[in-house]
Design an enzyme around this catalytic site. Sequence first.
Site, PDB file in Angstrom:
ATOM      1  N   TYR A 199      -1.125  -9.497 -17.438  1.00 24.82           N
ATOM      2  CA  TYR A 199      -2.125  -9.219 -15.807  1.00 24.82           C
ATOM      3  C   TYR A 199      -2.666 -10.069 -15.429  1.00 24.82           C
ATOM      4  O   TYR A 199      -3.108 -10.629 -13.997  1.00 24.82           O
ATOM      5  CB  TYR A 199      -2.820  -8.335 -16.575  1.00 24.82           C
ATOM      6  N   ARG A 238       5.099 -13.719   8.864  1.00 22.54           N
ATOM      7  CA  ARG A 238       6.058 -13.843  10.263  1.00 22.54           C
ATOM      8  C   ARG A 238       5.355 -12.737  10.926  1.00 22.54           C
ATOM      9  O   ARG A 238       5.190 -13.073  12.178  1.00 22.54           O
ATOM     10  CB  ARG A 238       7.604 -12.713   9.551  1.00 22.54           C
TER      11      ARG A 238
HETATM   12  P1  NAD Z   1      -3.825   1.733 -10.121  1.00 17.04           P
HETATM   13  O1  NAD Z   1      -2.985   2.173 -11.270  1.00 17.04           O
HETATM   14  O2  NAD Z   1      -4.778   3.159 -10.126  1.00 17.04           O
HETATM   15  O3  NAD Z   1      -3.770   1.383  -8.379  1.00 17.04           O
HETATM   16  C1  NAD Z   1      -2.572   0.903  -8.717  1.00 17.04           C
HETATM   17  C2  NAD Z   1      -0.787   1.681  -7.298  1.00 17.04           C
HETATM   18  O4  NAD Z   1      -0.125   0.331  -7.692  1.00 17.04           O
HETATM   19  C3  NAD Z   1      -0.446   2.865  -7.971  1.00 17.04           C
HETATM   20  O5  NAD Z   1      -0.219   3.508  -7.045  1.00 17.04           O
HETATM   21  C4  NAD Z   1       1.009   2.147  -8.237  1.00 17.04           C
HETATM   22  O6  NAD Z   1       1.969   2.486  -8.502  1.00 17.04           O
HETATM   23  C5  NAD Z   1       0.707   0.808  -7.182  1.00 17.04           C
HETATM   24  N1  NAD Z   1       2.106  -0.306  -7.528  1.00 17.04           N
HETATM   25  C6  NAD Z   1       2.200  -0.599  -9.285  1.00 17.04           C
HETATM   26  N2  NAD Z   1       3.243  -1.605  -9.137  1.00 17.04           N
HETATM   27  C7  NAD Z   1       3.714  -1.258  -7.862  1.00 17.04           C
HETATM   28  C8  NAD Z   1       4.753  -1.679  -7.100  1.00 17.04           C
HETATM   29  N3  NAD Z   1       5.876  -2.520  -7.942  1.00 17.04           N
HETATM   30  N4  NAD Z   1       5.722  -2.072  -5.914  1.00 17.04           N
HETATM   31  C9  NAD Z   1       4.540  -1.085  -5.340  1.00 17.04           C
HETATM   32  N5  NAD Z   1       3.469  -0.272  -5.593  1.00 17.04           N
HETATM   33  C10 NAD Z   1       3.102  -0.761  -6.870  1.00 17.04           C
HETATM   34  O7  NAD Z   1      -5.465   0.823 -10.016  1.00 17.04           O
HETATM   35  P2  NAD Z   1      -6.026  -0.068  -8.993  1.00 17.04           P
HETATM   36  O8  NAD Z   1      -7.984   0.775 -10.239  1.00 17.04           O
HETATM   37  O9  NAD Z   1      -6.104   1.582  -7.832  1.00 17.04           O
HETATM   38  O10 NAD Z   1      -6.033  -0.853  -8.594  1.00 17.04           O
HETATM   39  C11 NAD Z   1      -5.905  -1.634  -7.307  1.00 17.04           C
HETATM   40  C12 NAD Z   1      -5.652  -2.800  -6.973  1.00 17.04           C
HETATM   41  O11 NAD Z   1      -7.559  -3.897  -7.614  1.00 17.04           O
HETATM   42  C13 NAD Z   1      -5.070  -3.460  -8.928  1.00 17.04           C
HETATM   43  O12 NAD Z   1      -4.334  -4.687  -8.081  1.00 17.04           O
HETATM   44  C14 NAD Z   1      -5.459  -3.773  -9.480  1.00 17.04           C
HETATM   45  O13 NAD Z   1      -5.597  -5.356 -10.199  1.00 17.04           O
HETATM   46  C15 NAD Z   1      -6.661  -4.982  -9.141  1.00 17.04           C
HETATM   47  N6  NAD Z   1      -8.315  -4.106  -9.819  1.00 17.04           N
HETATM   48  C16 NAD Z   1      -9.143  -2.686 -10.568  1.00 17.04           C
HETATM   49  C17 NAD Z   1     -10.085  -2.747 -10.746  1.00 17.04           C
HETATM   50  C18 NAD Z   1     -11.081  -1.558 -11.338  1.00 17.04           C
HETATM   51  O14 NAD Z   1     -10.975  -1.523 -12.302  1.00 17.04           O
HETATM   52  N7  NAD Z   1     -10.079  -0.412 -11.052  1.00 17.04           N
HETATM   53  C19 NAD Z   1     -10.365  -4.195 -11.276  1.00 17.04           C
HETATM   54  C20 NAD Z   1      -9.855  -5.064 -11.376  1.00 17.04           C
HETATM   55  C21 NAD Z   1      -9.423  -5.076  -9.995  1.00 17.04           C
HETATM   56  N1  UDP Z   2       9.653 -11.652   3.625  1.00 17.02           N
HETATM   57  C1  UDP Z   2       8.629 -10.233   3.532  1.00 17.02           C
HETATM   58  N2  UDP Z   2       8.903  -9.709   5.225  1.00 17.02           N
HETATM   59  C2  UDP Z   2       8.756 -10.409   6.414  1.00 17.02           C
HETATM   60  C3  UDP Z   2       8.773 -11.807   5.524  1.00 17.02           C
HETATM   61  C4  UDP Z   2       9.261 -11.907   4.422  1.00 17.02           C
HETATM   62  O1  UDP Z   2       8.887  -9.390   2.857  1.00 17.02           O
HETATM   63  O2  UDP Z   2       8.658  -9.401   6.406  1.00 17.02           O
HETATM   64  C5  UDP Z   2       9.393 -12.213   2.269  1.00 17.02           C
HETATM   65  C6  UDP Z   2      11.052 -12.847   2.283  1.00 17.02           C
HETATM   66  O3  UDP Z   2      11.633 -11.664   1.325  1.00 17.02           O
HETATM   67  C7  UDP Z   2      10.692 -14.105   1.484  1.00 17.02           C
HETATM   68  C8  UDP Z   2       8.653 -14.282   1.216  1.00 17.02           C
HETATM   69  O4  UDP Z   2       8.595 -12.848   1.266  1.00 17.02           O
HETATM   70  O5  UDP Z   2      11.407 -14.222  -0.381  1.00 17.02           O
HETATM   71  C9  UDP Z   2       8.493 -15.201   1.780  1.00 17.02           C
HETATM   72  O6  UDP Z   2       8.912 -15.327   2.877  1.00 17.02           O
HETATM   73  P1  UDP Z   2       8.287 -16.751   3.152  1.00 17.02           P
HETATM   74  O7  UDP Z   2       8.629 -17.124   4.756  1.00 17.02           O
HETATM   75  O8  UDP Z   2       7.159 -17.606   2.649  1.00 17.02           O
HETATM   76  O9  UDP Z   2       9.445 -17.593   2.864  1.00 17.02           O
HETATM   77  P2  UDP Z   2      10.729 -17.615   2.826  1.00 17.02           P
HETATM   78  O10 UDP Z   2      11.784 -17.172   3.508  1.00 17.02           O
HETATM   79  O11 UDP Z   2      11.065 -19.374   3.738  1.00 17.02           O
HETATM   80  O12 UDP Z   2      11.496 -17.754   1.462  1.00 17.02           O
END
Ligand code: NAD
Ligand code: UDP
Length: 324
Positions: A149, A110
Amino acid sequence: MKDLLRKRVLVTGGAGFVGSHLCDRLLEQGHDVICVDNFFTGRKANIAHLAGDPFFEVIRHDVCLPLYVEVDEIYNLACPASPVHYQHDPVQTTKTSVHGAINMLGLAKRTGARILQASTSEVYGDPEIHPQPESYWGRVNPIGRRSCYDEGKRCAETLFFDYRRQYGLPIKVARIFNTYGPRMHPQDGRVVSNFIMQALSAEPITLYGNGQQTRSFCYVDDLVDGLIRLMASPDEVTGPINLGNPNEFTIRELAERVIAQTSSESEICFEPLPEDDPRQRQPDVAHAQKILGWNATTELAEGLPKTIDYFQSLLEQSQSKATL
Ligand code: NAD
Ligand code: UDP
Ligand code: UDP
């Protein structure tokens, strides 16, 4: 910085370990940063020093739900990264990777924002090829305890490439290898934080299996540099691109280094190896070197003491609170 150069940058997972360092660096570069986090593993303490910065704001939000903000760049880091945390609520972990990617890609579509996905070396699973190049498709168990994961991140990569093919989105996919440094969660169960906390508390160092499995550890400042370079690369550079430090250590070596550097009296105790624990892991970083001009330059001998100092200060803070 002139306002024209100032970008509005969204960092999901911005209160986490890597995300908070990324927010710091983007603010230093003069950008306007929105940190989105549901604080599952992230901590307010990681970003407390940024409160009051007029170019920093925090939104408590779960990326599994739609998000409407106006931005120029999105770094999608939201996802627990430690096996202990991501296995705590595995269904939510997959949802975070998959629904989170869909929502952030929808937002990028968007707004026309560039979007970078924090993928992982876990997409290679327990690899038969060593070191792992980006062309390797991996060996992942789809139904094991790590699958929420690994498969979640693999599906997120699929979504990123399909949004590119279908809608022409400017995507970037970074495959991050084990990263460590200050602001790791002290109880997050990952090897570097576990060993340091155990050594500083004179508790046994828990070595899983025989300790001969390997990992290659990248210091967080180097990783942040790589992520920013990838985001700044030309549109045709999509990745996936490995970001990590190729210096490989056995986990036993890591335990011995932590004991030596903390002058700890802790002893090593052996515990069972968790299910599907990869035996070896080392990034092939030829692409990152060639395309991004990037190398991890911080050796473990330099990064480990900085990380130890951080955990030492955390322990001192909690001890002084306990005596108040
Ligand atoms: P972390 O757990 O410290 O940070 C992850 C953050 O995401 C946290 O602040 C958590 O609260 C937030 N979070 C989790 N689920 C969420 C959700 N549904 N909505 C919003 N926020 C959410 O981990 P990190 O080590 O900082 O990792 C950061 C990213 O890098 C991750 O995506 C991880 O998979 C990727 N990564 C990290 C490593 C590493 O070694 N640190 C290696 C490979 C990939
Ligand atoms: N979406 C969002 N923020 C935006 C635009 C979209 O979180 O500013 C979300 C929206 O809820 C949707 C998803 O992103 O479920 C995927 O968006 P897309 O436009 O690809 O698909 P559609 O809306 O057509 O399902
Ligand atoms: N590990 C260990 N003791 C611990 C924590 C982890 O021996 O207290 C091992 C773990 O079995 C794995 C390696 O260290 O082989 C890295 O584990 P981590 O959870 O940090 O990351 P990942 O397995 O995802 O690379």
